[in-house]
Design a protein around this motif. Structure first.
Motif, PDB file in Angstrom:
ATOM      1  N   TYR A  30      12.218-109.860 -36.792  1.00 36.19           N
ATOM      2  CA  TYR A  30      12.068-109.373 -38.161  1.00 36.19           C
ATOM      3  C   TYR A  30      12.927-110.199 -39.113  1.00 36.19           C
ATOM      4  O   TYR A  30      12.488-110.573 -40.206  1.00 36.19           O
ATOM      5  CB  TYR A  30      12.459-107.894 -38.236  1.00 36.19           C
ATOM      6  N   ARG A  31      14.160-110.485 -38.688  1.00 39.71           N
ATOM      7  CA  ARG A  31      15.048-111.280 -39.530  1.00 39.71           C
ATOM      8  C   ARG A  31      14.508-112.696 -39.726  1.00 39.71           C
ATOM      9  O   ARG A  31      14.579-113.254 -40.831  1.00 39.71           O
ATOM     10  CB  ARG A  31      16.436-111.332 -38.914  1.00 39.71           C
ATOM     11  N   THR A  49      11.576-112.470 -42.064  1.00 40.38           N
ATOM     12  CA  THR A  49      12.069-112.241 -43.431  1.00 40.38           C
ATOM     13  C   THR A  49      12.600-113.530 -44.038  1.00 40.38           C
ATOM     14  O   THR A  49      12.392-113.809 -45.232  1.00 40.38           O
ATOM     15  CB  THR A  49      13.169-111.165 -43.422  1.00 40.38           C
TER      16      THR A  49
END
Length: 613
Positions: free
Chosen positions: A245-246, A249
């Protein structure tokens, strides 16, 4: 044996430096490719340009009609004259509506037709490229080329080229009308022109950099997204959701930043042009108002001047917007045409040899191969697989087993030596001729979305339903297929996600059986499946191998013992060759591999490994 890992290293690809280097420019090469793309529709494109110019001409007449009304019938209180000219004005509005409607239909039909052919051309080219190309280029980046970049070209074709001609003609027409009407008043308009040039120059420098960056970052984002969604089970298995997810992002933010760079450029240019427009109109009202008081111009002239000046800056704003479209299309075109110019490393000979039915042997003659430079994966490899013979290839990870299979199917060409089928170098054959001789069952079975029957008849779409059913029954795949409500019409999800490992393996065997190949290649993998399915797979394997030439990357002792010959690979060299018993008696590398990897199978069979002398 353990899985092989002799895959090619990732190399720098044609798109590896997308964010570096100079921005794309309108070159002769790009123009040649663009013309080739629109050539089948050039007549429609010419018609759309003519209609665009016609639309501009019709729009130019409107203010002149208004001027005629104000300085003619309205000034002399001629109501029938006002009504007559008003009707003419309405007719010109209707004509403008009709021309614009026809133009919109033509340019969109032209654009969509050209894009349909372009996507088909890209897809056909991708299928012609060799496997090494896909080793070096992420699927997500290629999807960006086929979808996003083609859409950008479509924008240039439908809203770019015809509208640019319209705006340029419109600008030229306004300049001519203004100077023809009153050159002294018109000269005040062009006091603002240097400001427009400065704004456009600053804008073009900024937006070009950001558009190139945007194309590169959307490709990186698509690539990551495709890879992550395909490997979602592994991500969840190892609890990497937060890290992924990071990373997503971060990539998403980088794309936003690049896109916002273009937004920033446009957020400045349009208000700036609007400000210059307001200043130019103020000058016209000031100078024109003084001359109106002096009775050196009429009210109709001043009113039409105000309309023309306002419309003069509208095409400039439109051209800035079209510049946006052209810049995006140039960045996209550079990627698309770069892809289309990428040559296939594996090509058919000008006059390929026709190979009759396989009769003699497959032979590796002093074969050396490297994926990159001279980092050899195989060295001076020599062996022969006779017709009807089953050959097992064993060795530790990285020994070169998978590379041998890839070279056999001519996914890569050898740098030294030759691979021959019945004495004919496979480089003298067409790729289709080589690959139709083989049926391959890989360890990682790939199934396509569609029905069970579609996947079985993949190698031969002409197979009848009865032949499909017979192939499935031969390898016992019918045991689970007939349990589905739709039977052979059961829908398989992407990559066979709803099937077990054993079911996918049996379907792969059925697919191979349906092909009736001359030579069978197996990357055998029967671990991690239940005992009943393993029994079915082993029996299916026996039926596949019956009276058939086979080359097997062997993972199980039962398969190795069945082989007529065993090739023992080590660091790209053929170290040992012989039957199971012969190699055990040598107490060499094969004996050591059995000590390490097959001891449990020997013990399960209540057979002891021979002790060294």
């Amino acid at each position: 044996m353990a899985e092989t890992n002799d895959k090619p290293r990732r190399q720098r690809s044609w798109s590896a430096d997308e964010e570096s280097g100079k921005p794309p420019a309108l070159s002769r090469r790009l123009l040649a490719h663009a013309y080739e793309m629109v050539r089948p529709y050039r007549h429609l494109l010419i018609i759309s340009i003519i209609l665009s110019v016609t639309l501009a001409g019709v729009d130019l007449v409107g203010p002149q009609i208004i001027r005629s009304i104000l300085d003619g019938p309205a000034r002399h209180h001629d109501i029938p004259g006002v009504a007559k000219l008003s009707l003419v004005y309405i007719l010109f509005i209707l004509l403008s509506f009709i021309v614009e409607a026809v133009l919109t239909m033509i340019i969109n039909w032209t654009g969509q037709s050209a894009m349909l052919n372009m996507r088909s051309r890209i897809f056909n080219h991708l299928q012609a490229l060799d496997v090494s190309f896909f080793d070096h280029n992420p699927v997500g980046r290629l999807l960006t080329r086929v979808m996003n970049d083609v859409n950008a070209l479509n924008e240039a074709l439908t809203t770019g080229v015809p509208m640019i001609f319209r705006d340029l003609f419109y600008l030229a027409g306004i300049v001519i009308i203004l100077f023809w009407t009153d050159w002294r008043l018109a000269s005040w308009v062009f006091v603002c022109f240097p400001a427009i040039l400065l704004i456009g120059w600053r804008f073009s420098r900024s937006v070009r950099k950001f558009y190139r960056m945007t194309r590169a970052r959307i490709a990186a984002l698509n690539s990551f997204l495709q890879e992550n969604l395909s490997g979602m089970r592994i991500v969840q298995l190892f609890g990497q959701e937060l890290r992924m997810y990071r990373k997503f992002t971060d990539l998403n933010g980088r794309y936003r930043d690049a896109y916002m760079g273009t937004v920033w450029a446009f957020s400045l240019i349009f208000p700036a042009i609007q400000l210059v427009t307001a200043f130019a109109i103020s000058l016209i009202i000031w100078r024109g108002g003084i001359r109106l008081i002096d009775h050196t111009i009429t009210f109709g002239v001043l009113f039409s001047f105000q309309i023309y000046v306002q419309r003069f800056f509208n095409p400039i704003r439109d051209l800035a917007d079209k510049y946006n479209t052209v810049e995006a299309s140039l960045a996209a075109a550079e990627k698309i045409f770069g892809l289309l110019e990428t040559p296939a490393k594996i090509v058919d000979p000008p006059s390929p040899v026709e190979l009759p039915a396989f009769q003699s042997a497959v032979e590796f003659k002093d074969v050396s191969f490297a994926y990159q430079d001279e980092e050899w994966v195989l060295r001076d490899l020599c062996f022969k697989v006779e017709h009807g013979q089953t050959v097992a290839i064993v060795g530790a990870t990285g020994a070169g087993k998978t590379t041998i299979i890839s070279l056999l199917q001519r996914f890569y060409d050898v740098q030294k030596g030759a691979i021959c089928i019945d004495g004919i170098d496979i480089r003298q054959l067409s790729q289709q001729e080589v690959r139709r001789r083989f049926a391959v069952v890989l360890q990682d079975v790939f199934l396509f979305s569609g029905t069970v029957a579609d996947n079985i008849r993949l190698g031969n779409p002409q197979l009848s339903d009865e032949e499909v059913r017979r192939a499935a029954e031969t390898v016992h795949a019918n045991v689970f297929i007939e349990q589905f409500e739709e039977g052979y019409q059961h829908k398989i999800q992407e990559r066979g996600a709803t099937l077990s490992v054993g079911q996918k393996q049996l379907l792969a065997f059925a697919r191979a059986m349906a092909c009736q190949p001359d030579i069978l290649i197996l990357d055998e993998a029967t671990s991690n499946i239940d005992t009943q399915t393993e029994i079915l797979i082993q029996d299916a394997l026996n039926r596949l191998l019956d009276k058939r030439t086979a080359i097997i990357i062997a993972h199980r002792l039962s398969t190795i013992k069945r082989a007529d010959k065993i090739l023992v690979m080590h660091h790209g060299h053929l170290r040992e060759e012989g039957t199971h018993e012969e190699l055990l008696r040598k107490r060499g590398l094969y004996w050591k591999l059995c000590q390490i990897q097959y001891r449990d199978e020997f013990q399960a069979s209540q057979i002891s490994l021979p002790k060294p002398a």
